[in-house]
Structure formats: structure tokens, C-alpha cells
Design a protein around this motif. Structure first.
Motif, PDB file in Angstrom:
ATOM      1  N   GLY A   1       0.798  -1.221   0.000  1.00 44.90           N
ATOM      2  CA  GLY A   1       0.000   0.000   0.000  1.00 44.90           C
ATOM      3  C   GLY A   1       0.828   1.266   0.000  1.00 44.90           C
ATOM      4  O   GLY A   1       0.274   2.373   0.113  1.00 44.90           O
ATOM      5  N   ALA A   2       2.154   1.140  -0.184  1.00 40.88           N
ATOM      6  CA  ALA A   2       3.035   2.311  -0.127  1.00 40.88           C
ATOM      7  C   ALA A   2       2.662   3.400  -1.135  1.00 40.88           C
ATOM      8  O   ALA A   2       2.683   4.583  -0.788  1.00 40.88           O
ATOM      9  CB  ALA A   2       4.489   1.876  -0.312  1.00 40.88           C
ATOM     10  N   PRO A   3       2.324   3.072  -2.392  1.00 41.59           N
ATOM     11  CA  PRO A   3       1.964   4.149  -3.337  1.00 41.59           C
ATOM     12  C   PRO A   3       0.776   4.983  -2.865  1.00 41.59           C
ATOM     13  O   PRO A   3       0.766   6.206  -3.023  1.00 41.59           O
ATOM     14  CB  PRO A   3       1.648   3.392  -4.623  1.00 41.59           C
ATOM     15  N   LEU A   4      -0.227   4.336  -2.271  1.00 39.37           N
ATOM     16  CA  LEU A   4      -1.384   5.072  -1.773  1.00 39.37           C
ATOM     17  C   LEU A   4      -0.991   5.945  -0.586  1.00 39.37           C
ATOM     18  O   LEU A   4      -1.444   7.088  -0.458  1.00 39.37           O
ATOM     19  CB  LEU A   4      -2.493   4.108  -1.378  1.00 39.37           C
ATOM     20  N   ALA A   5      -0.118   5.427   0.298  1.00 40.27           N
ATOM     21  CA  ALA A   5       0.344   6.213   1.438  1.00 40.27           C
ATOM     22  C   ALA A   5       1.098   7.451   0.966  1.00 40.27           C
ATOM     23  O   ALA A   5       0.907   8.562   1.492  1.00 40.27           O
ATOM     24  CB  ALA A   5       1.241   5.361   2.338  1.00 40.27           C
ATOM     25  N   ARG A   6       1.974   7.281  -0.034  1.00 41.15           N
ATOM     26  CA  ARG A   6       2.706   8.426  -0.572  1.00 41.15           C
ATOM     27  C   ARG A   6       1.742   9.474  -1.143  1.00 41.15           C
ATOM     28  O   ARG A   6       1.921  10.672  -0.949  1.00 41.15           O
ATOM     29  CB  ARG A   6       3.668   7.968  -1.672  1.00 41.15           C
ATOM     30  N   MET A   7       0.724   9.004  -1.877  1.00 38.90           N
ATOM     31  CA  MET A   7      -0.241   9.915  -2.477  1.00 38.90           C
ATOM     32  C   MET A   7      -0.940  10.748  -1.409  1.00 38.90           C
ATOM     33  O   MET A   7      -1.075  11.979  -1.535  1.00 38.90           O
ATOM     34  CB  MET A   7      -1.271   9.130  -3.283  1.00 38.90           C
ATOM     35  N   LEU A   8      -1.389  10.086  -0.339  1.00 33.78           N
ATOM     36  CA  LEU A   8      -2.111  10.788   0.710  1.00 33.78           C
ATOM     37  C   LEU A   8      -1.211  11.783   1.432  1.00 33.78           C
ATOM     38  O   LEU A   8      -1.600  12.932   1.694  1.00 33.78           O
ATOM     39  CB  LEU A   8      -2.705   9.783   1.697  1.00 33.78           C
ATOM     40  N   ILE A   9       0.021  11.373   1.764  1.00 35.33           N
ATOM     41  CA  ILE A   9       0.947  12.258   2.474  1.00 35.33           C
ATOM     42  C   ILE A   9       1.308  13.469   1.623  1.00 35.33           C
ATOM     43  O   ILE A   9       1.272  14.613   2.092  1.00 35.33           O
ATOM     44  CB  ILE A   9       2.210  11.469   2.884  1.00 35.33           C
ATOM     45  N   ASP A  10       1.661  13.232   0.365  1.00 33.96           N
ATOM     46  CA  ASP A  10       2.022  14.318  -0.544  1.00 33.96           C
ATOM     47  C   ASP A  10       0.862  15.307  -0.684  1.00 33.96           C
ATOM     48  O   ASP A  10       1.029  16.527  -0.534  1.00 33.96           O
ATOM     49  CB  ASP A  10       2.394  13.720  -1.905  1.00 33.96           C
TER      50      ASP A  10
END
Length: 356
Positions: free
Chosen positions: A304-313
Motif C-alpha cells: 500500500g506504499a503508493p497510496l500512502a505516498r499519495m495521501l501524504i504528498d
């Protein structure tokens, strides 16, 4: 390869047998979190998740993330003082996840609370009372997810949950897909804690150094560096597969080992402080761009790292654009600390200016 993940489902099965506990809901959820599985079961879960959440497939969800971040920021309004943990990071995560997984939005706070209770499952030597609470929370979480009333069915049909069902095919039962959704919700809470850590790092800077770079490559570097420095997970629990000497310590087969993630991320004392720059965002500046283990590594890298990056960014960019002069009222807040996770309990802040 000298270490394996802990058989956490087996641990709780043994506990249930030895203590006469009913832990079926908790075990079902843990058994669906790839982080705690190995072998064919792990590969199956990982394959299903990556068909939906890998980096080249999540752009479709950016509009939903944008909308929920905008809504979260509007809720802050022009309040004199807000808590960016309780009023922003935590509810934002809950609302994004309920929306993406097609769950009733009015249940977001309950789902988040149940997931938060179960998240302690990887802590060591919990009292039986706490274990019972985790099982009750897991049961409530599963019941909310498996609800098949017409309203929930409509929400789910166009969500990540439906995509996971199709990706699983006949390899997972409907109950196992529901447990997988619960597991992703629980594991994903790390994103909210990491966002809180990152907000603390950024708001300690002068306002002119806070915004993310506008160019794509420097922006990606800045976000990765912030995740490296602000990742909430502190330890990985592993079991030695073979007799081995590591750092002068003799390990035998079966010995448990806690891997300290900040050390693996090259974070020595003071490393949370960004390097000095002449202006602009100081994070992700060469030669300070380094790989990190905040999302794990290898076969157990977080799917789920890509989704986490999207949300944080998205959250960081939009918040700082809306309130460029946020004043952090306590630069050294009390930290929420467990064996595994570390993040601020609160981030009391004054929204002193709003961008035009």
C-alpha cells in the motif's frame, strides 16, 4: 533471508487454545495482513493487493484523495487553534479509507477507532484484557465491512473493495476478502501516524522552507526523505532462521530479533533535523536522498506504499498552501509511543494566515 516474519496468527491461535479464549475475529484479520504471513499465503495476498494498489494503478483514486483533503482543510476553517492530529491527520485517513473501500462514510470514526484498537496486535506481551478488547474490535470492524445492505452494496461496487474481490477470484472467499479489507485499514493507519510525524518535522521549519518543491523529481525526493525521517514504525519483529552472529551477538534458530527501523534509515541523533539550505524545502536535497525501510523491504515491502505516498504528498501540499503561516504551539509535543509505533499525541497549532 536469515530471518522470517513472526507467525502472529499462530501465536494468537496458541493463546486462544491455552487460555480458553475466543479470538476467531482477531485471528481472521491478522491472517489477512501480508506483513504477518509467509510462503504461499503471503504471495497470494500480495498478488491480490498489488493488482489494485500498485503504483501504475492508483492515479484513478487521486480525485477522491484531493476531495477528502480539501474537505478536511475546510473543516479546520479559521479556528484560532486546532490539533492537526485529532482534527486533520486521523480523520482524514479514516475518511479516505472509508471512501476508497466503499464503506459508509458515517461509520468512518467507528471504523478508525476499531482499527486503532486492533493495531496493537503486534505489541509484545499484552494482557488478556487487551487481547479480548482487540478481538471485540476486530469483530465489530468485520461486521461493518461485511454489511450487505443495498446502500453499502452500491458504495462497494465502485470501490477498491470490489476490485479486490475481482482480483481474488476464487482464491479467497468473500469472508477472506472482508478480512483483507479490515487488515488493510488497520495496517494503513501507519499512514496517519507518519503524516503526523511529518507535520511535526515541517512545522518546526521557517514558513519559507515548508512548501514542497514544484518540480516532480525534487518533490518526489522531498516526500521520500520526509517519510524516511518521519516514518511511524520503529521496529520490525523477526525470527532467526539459522544460527548467525550479527553485530557481535550470537543468534540461534528461533531467536526473536527487533530490527530498529530508524537505524536502518541512517537516522542517528539529530538526523530528524533537515540540512541547512539557502532557501526552499530542505528535504530530499542531494546527497541526502537515501533509500529507506519505512515501508519495509523486499518481498515484505508494503503493497500500500503508493497510496500512502499519495495521501501524504497531497495532504501536506494542500495544507501548507491553505495555511502557509501555521504556528506550531508546542515544538516538542508528547509522543504516542508503543513497541512498534511512534508519533505525536497532538499537534496544537494556530492557523495564523490563509493563502489567497
Amino acid at each position: 533471508m536469515a530471518f522470517s516474519v513472526v507467525d502472529l496468527p499462530g501465536y494468537y491461535r496458541n493463546m486462544a487454545d491455552l487460555a480458553g479464549l475466543e479470538l476467531n475475529a482477531l485471528i481472521r484479520v491478522i491472517d489477512s495482513i501480508p506483513f504477518f504471513s509467509n510462503g504461499p499465503r503471503h504471495l497470494l495476498l500480495r498478488r491480490v493487493i498489488l493488482q489494485v494498489l500498485r503504483e501504475d494503478r492508483i492515479d484513478a483514486w487521486q480525485p477522491i484523495v484531493d476531495e477528502e483533503v480539501d474537505t478536511a482543510i475546510s473543516r479546520l476553517g479559521n479556528s484560532a487553534v486546532v490539533d492537526l492530529v485529532e482534527d486533520f491527520a486521523d480523520p482524514l485517513f479514516a475518511r479516505v479509507m472509508t471512501r476508497l473501500f466503499g464503506l459508509p462514510r458515517d461509520q468512518a470514526d467507528n471504523l478508525n477507532r476499531w482499527a486503532e484498537t486492533v493495531r496493537f496486535v503486534s505489541e509484545l506481551l499484552l494482557p488478556i484484557r487487551r487481547v479480548r478488547q482487540m478481538n471485540d474490535a476486530a469483530d465489530q470492524l468485520l461486521e461493518a465491512i461485511r454489511s450487505k445492505d443495498a446502500r453499502t452494496r452500491r458504495l462497494r461496487d465502485t470501490s477498491i473493495a470490489s476490485m479486490l474481490e475481482r482480483a481474488a477470484g476464487t482464491d479467497l472467499t468473500a469472508e477472506e476478502v472482508d478480512a483483507l479489507i479490515a487488515g488493510l485499514f488497520i495496517a494503513g493507519q501507519t499512514t496517519a501516524h507518519t503524516l503526523s510525524n511529518i507535520l511535526l518535522l515541517v512545522l518546526r521549519l521557517d514558513p519559507e522552507q515548508r512548501p514542497l518543491p514544484t518540480d516532480p523529481a525534487p518533490r518526489r525526493n522531498a516526500v521520500e526523505d520526509l517519510i524516511r525521517r518521519g516514518g511511524a514504525p520503529q521496529y520490525l519483529l523477526r525470527i532467526a532462521r539459522e544460527d548467525k552472529t550479527v553485530g557481535g551477538h550470537d543468534l540461534e534458530v528461533g531467536d526473536p530479533v527487533l530490527v530498529h527501523i530508524p537505524s536502518a534509515n541512517r537516522l542517528t541523533d539529530g538526523a530528524g533535523i533537515p540540512p541547512a539550505t539557502t532557501g526552499g524545502c530542505p528535504f530530499g536535497q542531494a546527497p541526502d536522498v537515501k533509500p529507506h525501510f519505512s515501508f519495509g523491504a523486499g518481498i515484505h515491502h508494503c503493497p500500500g506504499a503508493p497510496l500512502a505516498r499519495m495521501l501524504i504528498d497531497t495532504a501536506l501540499h494542500k495544507l501548507l498552501n491553505a495555511f502557509p503561516e501555521i504556528e506550531l504551539l508546542d515544538p516538542e509535543p508528547e509522543m504516542f509511543g508503543t513497541d512498534i509505533i511512534k508519533s505525536p499525541r497532538s499537534l496544537s497549532s494556530r492557523l495564523t494566515a490563509t493563502a489567497s
